[in-house]
Scaffold this motif. Structure first.
Motif, PDB file in Angstrom:
ATOM      1  N   ASP A 104      52.769  26.642  29.898  1.00  0.00           N
ATOM      2  CA  ASP A 104      51.951  26.132  31.201  1.00  0.00           C
ATOM      3  C   ASP A 104      50.430  26.446  30.674  1.00  0.00           C
ATOM      4  OD1 ASP A 104      50.730  25.727  33.238  1.00  0.00           O
ATOM      5  OD2 ASP A 104      51.751  26.807  34.788  1.00  0.00           O
ATOM      6  N   PHE A 105      49.633  25.588  30.502  1.00  0.00           N
ATOM      7  CA  PHE A 105      48.330  25.645  30.229  1.00  0.00           C
ATOM      8  C   PHE A 105      47.399  26.614  31.203  1.00  0.00           C
ATOM      9  CE2 PHE A 105      48.792  21.650  27.717  1.00  0.00           C
ATOM     10  CZ  PHE A 105      48.404  22.272  26.421  1.00  0.00           C
ATOM     11  N   ASN A 106      47.747  26.573  32.569  1.00  0.00           N
ATOM     12  CA  ASN A 106      47.294  27.336  33.555  1.00  0.00           C
ATOM     13  C   ASN A 106      47.621  28.987  33.567  1.00  0.00           C
ATOM     14  OD1 ASN A 106      45.810  25.355  35.417  1.00  0.00           O
ATOM     15  ND2 ASN A 106      47.768  24.262  35.211  1.00  0.00           N
ATOM     16  N   ASP A 107      48.785  29.136  32.803  1.00  0.00           N
ATOM     17  CA  ASP A 107      49.303  30.423  32.887  1.00  0.00           C
ATOM     18  C   ASP A 107      49.658  30.881  31.516  1.00  0.00           C
ATOM     19  OD1 ASP A 107      50.329  32.962  33.678  1.00  0.00           O
ATOM     20  OD2 ASP A 107      52.337  32.280  33.889  1.00  0.00           O
ATOM     21  N   LEU A 108      48.696  31.019  30.554  1.00  0.00           N
ATOM     22  CA  LEU A 108      48.926  31.333  29.073  1.00  0.00           C
ATOM     23  C   LEU A 108      49.033  32.644  28.850  1.00  0.00           C
ATOM     24  CD1 LEU A 108      46.199  29.058  27.522  1.00  0.00           C
ATOM     25  CD2 LEU A 108      48.420  28.448  27.242  1.00  0.00           C
ATOM     26  N   ASN A 109      50.316  32.839  28.179  1.00  0.00           N
ATOM     27  CA  ASN A 109      50.638  34.569  27.583  1.00  0.00           C
ATOM     28  C   ASN A 109      51.038  34.459  26.346  1.00  0.00           C
ATOM     29  OD1 ASN A 109      50.974  37.025  27.726  1.00  0.00           O
ATOM     30  ND2 ASN A 109      52.807  36.791  29.252  1.00  0.00           N
ATOM     31  N   VAL A 159      44.968  32.326  13.286  1.00  0.00           N
ATOM     32  CA  VAL A 159      44.026  31.015  13.449  1.00  0.00           C
ATOM     33  C   VAL A 159      44.587  30.389  14.544  1.00  0.00           C
ATOM     34  CG1 VAL A 159      43.357  31.251  11.113  1.00  0.00           C
ATOM     35  CG2 VAL A 159      45.117  29.709  11.734  1.00  0.00           C
ATOM     36  N   VAL A 160      43.620  29.683  15.340  1.00  0.00           N
ATOM     37  CA  VAL A 160      43.941  28.804  16.346  1.00  0.00           C
ATOM     38  C   VAL A 160      43.047  27.585  16.345  1.00  0.00           C
ATOM     39  CG1 VAL A 160      43.824  28.741  19.078  1.00  0.00           C
ATOM     40  CG2 VAL A 160      43.997  30.928  17.918  1.00  0.00           C
ATOM     41  N   VAL A 161      43.769  26.420  16.898  1.00  0.00           N
ATOM     42  CA  VAL A 161      43.304  25.150  16.717  1.00  0.00           C
ATOM     43  C   VAL A 161      43.633  24.684  18.179  1.00  0.00           C
ATOM     44  CG1 VAL A 161      43.557  22.632  16.156  1.00  0.00           C
ATOM     45  CG2 VAL A 161      43.490  24.752  14.294  1.00  0.00           C
ATOM     46  N   ILE A 162      42.726  24.090  19.021  1.00  0.00           N
ATOM     47  CA  ILE A 162      42.796  23.449  20.220  1.00  0.00           C
ATOM     48  C   ILE A 162      42.440  21.924  20.085  1.00  0.00           C
ATOM     49  CG2 ILE A 162      42.029  23.548  22.545  1.00  0.00           C
ATOM     50  CD1 ILE A 162      41.159  26.438  21.973  1.00  0.00           C
ATOM     51  N   VAL A 163      43.619  21.263  20.359  1.00  0.00           N
ATOM     52  CA  VAL A 163      43.402  19.668  20.343  1.00  0.00           C
ATOM     53  C   VAL A 163      44.367  19.065  21.505  1.00  0.00           C
ATOM     54  CG1 VAL A 163      42.823  19.522  17.872  1.00  0.00           C
ATOM     55  CG2 VAL A 163      45.374  19.830  18.478  1.00  0.00           C
ATOM     56  N   THR A 164      44.143  19.579  22.695  1.00  0.00           N
ATOM     57  CA  THR A 164      44.874  19.175  23.862  1.00  0.00           C
ATOM     58  C   THR A 164      44.535  17.720  24.322  1.00  0.00           C
ATOM     59  OG1 THR A 164      43.614  19.912  25.605  1.00  0.00           O
ATOM     60  CG2 THR A 164      45.065  21.479  24.417  1.00  0.00           C
ATOM     61  N   ARG A 165      45.356  17.359  25.213  1.00  0.00           N
ATOM     62  CA  ARG A 165      44.996  15.791  25.635  1.00  0.00           C
ATOM     63  C   ARG A 165      43.794  15.765  26.534  1.00  0.00           C
ATOM     64  NH1 ARG A 165      49.371  17.871  28.456  1.00  0.00           N
ATOM     65  NH2 ARG A 165      49.401  17.795  30.600  1.00  0.00           N
ATOM     66  N   GLY A 166      43.363  16.827  26.949  1.00  0.00           N
ATOM     67  CA  GLY A 166      42.121  16.654  27.758  1.00  0.00           C
ATOM     68  C   GLY A 166      41.312  18.057  28.097  1.00  0.00           C
ATOM     69  N   HIS A 167      39.949  17.709  28.281  1.00  0.00           N
ATOM     70  CA  HIS A 167      38.801  18.538  28.121  1.00  0.00           C
ATOM     71  C   HIS A 167      39.333  20.029  29.018  1.00  0.00           C
ATOM     72  CE1 HIS A 167      36.965  17.762  32.206  1.00  0.00           C
ATOM     73  NE2 HIS A 167      37.150  16.623  31.753  1.00  0.00           N
ATOM     74  N   TRP A 168      40.073  19.684  30.255  1.00  0.00           N
ATOM     75  CA  TRP A 168      40.359  20.933  31.151  1.00  0.00           C
ATOM     76  C   TRP A 168      41.417  21.777  30.482  1.00  0.00           C
ATOM     77  CZ3 TRP A 168      39.168  24.113  34.498  1.00  0.00           C
ATOM     78  CH2 TRP A 168      39.797  24.823  35.292  1.00  0.00           C
ATOM     79  N   TYR A 169      42.216  21.197  29.742  1.00  0.00           N
ATOM     80  CA  TYR A 169      43.377  21.811  29.016  1.00  0.00           C
ATOM     81  C   TYR A 169      42.703  22.539  28.091  1.00  0.00           C
ATOM     82  CZ  TYR A 169      46.455  19.307  31.852  1.00  0.00           C
ATOM     83  OH  TYR A 169      46.991  18.636  33.009  1.00  0.00           O
ATOM     84  N   ASP A 170      41.699  21.917  27.245  1.00  0.00           N
ATOM     85  CA  ASP A 170      40.951  22.671  26.115  1.00  0.00           C
ATOM     86  C   ASP A 170      40.129  23.875  26.387  1.00  0.00           C
ATOM     87  OD1 ASP A 170      41.687  20.556  24.360  1.00  0.00           O
ATOM     88  OD2 ASP A 170      39.793  19.556  24.447  1.00  0.00           O
ATOM     89  N   GLU A 171      39.445  23.940  27.767  1.00  0.00           N
ATOM     90  CA  GLU A 171      38.838  24.777  28.050  1.00  0.00           C
ATOM     91  C   GLU A 171      39.501  26.068  28.545  1.00  0.00           C
ATOM     92  OE1 GLU A 171      35.842  25.615  31.973  1.00  0.00           O
ATOM     93  OE2 GLU A 171      36.060  23.553  31.151  1.00  0.00           O
ATOM     94  N   LEU A 172      40.897  25.766  29.157  1.00  0.00           N
ATOM     95  CA  LEU A 172      41.847  26.868  29.675  1.00  0.00           C
ATOM     96  C   LEU A 172      41.954  27.495  28.340  1.00  0.00           C
ATOM     97  CD1 LEU A 172      44.131  24.956  32.345  1.00  0.00           C
ATOM     98  CD2 LEU A 172      42.337  26.785  32.850  1.00  0.00           C
ATOM     99  N   CYS A 173      42.479  26.904  27.204  1.00  0.00           N
ATOM    100  CA  CYS A 173      42.994  27.638  25.903  1.00  0.00           C
ATOM    101  C   CYS A 173      42.007  28.235  25.474  1.00  0.00           C
ATOM    102  CB  CYS A 173      43.520  26.185  24.960  1.00  0.00           C
ATOM    103  SG  CYS A 173      44.969  25.366  25.673  1.00  0.00           S
ATOM    104  N   LEU A 174      40.516  27.599  25.472  1.00  0.00           N
ATOM    105  CA  LEU A 174      39.573  28.390  24.769  1.00  0.00           C
ATOM    106  C   LEU A 174      39.375  29.720  25.611  1.00  0.00           C
ATOM    107  CD1 LEU A 174      37.314  28.504  22.707  1.00  0.00           C
ATOM    108  CD2 LEU A 174      35.768  27.051  24.236  1.00  0.00           C
ATOM    109  N   SER A 175      39.380  29.602  26.887  1.00  0.00           N
ATOM    110  CA  SER A 175      39.039  30.809  27.455  1.00  0.00           C
ATOM    111  C   SER A 175      40.240  31.923  27.281  1.00  0.00           C
ATOM    112  CB  SER A 175      39.065  30.514  29.228  1.00  0.00           C
ATOM    113  OG  SER A 175      38.918  31.543  29.891  1.00  0.00           O
ATOM    114  N   PHE A 176      41.222  31.536  27.091  1.00  0.00           N
ATOM    115  CA  PHE A 176      42.364  32.407  26.900  1.00  0.00           C
ATOM    116  C   PHE A 176      42.181  32.888  25.087  1.00  0.00           C
ATOM    117  CE2 PHE A 176      46.592  33.052  24.511  1.00  0.00           C
ATOM    118  CZ  PHE A 176      46.813  34.135  25.205  1.00  0.00           C
TER     119      PHE A 176
END
Length: 226
Positions: free
Chosen positions: A118-123, A131-148
């Motif tokens: 759940d992108f809204n509850d990353l754990n 190493v981390v690559v963020i390539v989700t389907r939308g900028h909102w999800y990208d932002e959640l992943c980057l923040s985490f």
């Protein structure tokens, strides 16, 4: 891997034919050398590759082997899938994460480890060597992943997106209290500039950038720090 190709003088036989070298190293103090059980090998701690030349009468060949890389890919779309498939061939341990089960189900059980999240509850458990690559389907999800992910201080963190969209995300995260210095260390837009167009080409550019960072002797981009 260090291979001793010639020995002369008073060099003892126990100075091995091969040695496994810890890659985090800076120097070769005498206290950092220890015999490995009955094996004719030495584990050299705090080692700088070039300092072995200071051992009198020894010539060596140095091969960098490295360590397994944990790659976390947020987004199992076309680009994420391509990155995962190529990364497996590079020997990386690949974790592909998405909130769409139907996208993850396209991968059979095997080398790619899939995670329904759940992108809204990353754990997700990560280390500073990952190493981390963020390539989700939308900028909102990208932002959640980057923040985490940025709080995990990985050695490489990249996010897909145009310069304009990336700037907008960074500005919002700065307002949330995330350091601008850290955000400036994020590789975004992601990948080396090779005019990549297709998902596979974009994946190659991303992995080429990761390889460049991991293999960089100076490690200037490794580990996000304030």
């Amino acid at each position: 891997m260090i291979t001793v190709i010639s020995q002369s003088g008073e060099v003892r036989r126990k100075l091995i034919d091969r040695a496994i070298v810890e890659e985090t190293i800076k120097q070769l103090p005498s206290t950092g050398i220890s015999k490995a059980n009955n094996l004719e090998s030495l584990y050299l701690k705090d080692f700088d590759f070039f300092l072995l030349s200071d051992v009198v009468g020894v010539e060596t060949i140095v091969e960098f082997i490295g360590f397994p890389v944990n790659l976390f890919i947020f987004g199992a779309g076309h680009v994420g899938k391509a990155v995962a498939e190529i990364a497996v061939k590079l020997g990386y341990t690949v974790h592909l994460l998405d909130d769409r089960e139907e996208f993850l189900n396209t991968f059979s059980e095997g080398d790619i480890q899939t995670h329904l999240i759940d992108f809204n509850d990353l754990n997700i458990e990560m280390s500073a060597d990952d190493v981390v690559v963020i390539v989700t389907r939308g900028h909102w999800y990208d932002e959640l992943c980057l923040s985490f992910a940025i709080k995990q201080s990985p050695r490489y963190l990249g996010m897909i997106g145009s310069k304009r969209r990336v700037l907008g995300i960074k500005n919002r995260l700065i307002e949330e209290g995330i350091s601008k210095v850290r955000l400036d260390q994020v590789q975004a837009p992601i990948g080396l500039k090779i005019n990549a167009k297709t998902p596979m080409e974009i994946a190659i550019s991303i992995l080429a950038e990761i390889i460049q960072v991991i293999n960089s002797k100076e490690r200037k981009l490794c580990h996000l720090k304030d």
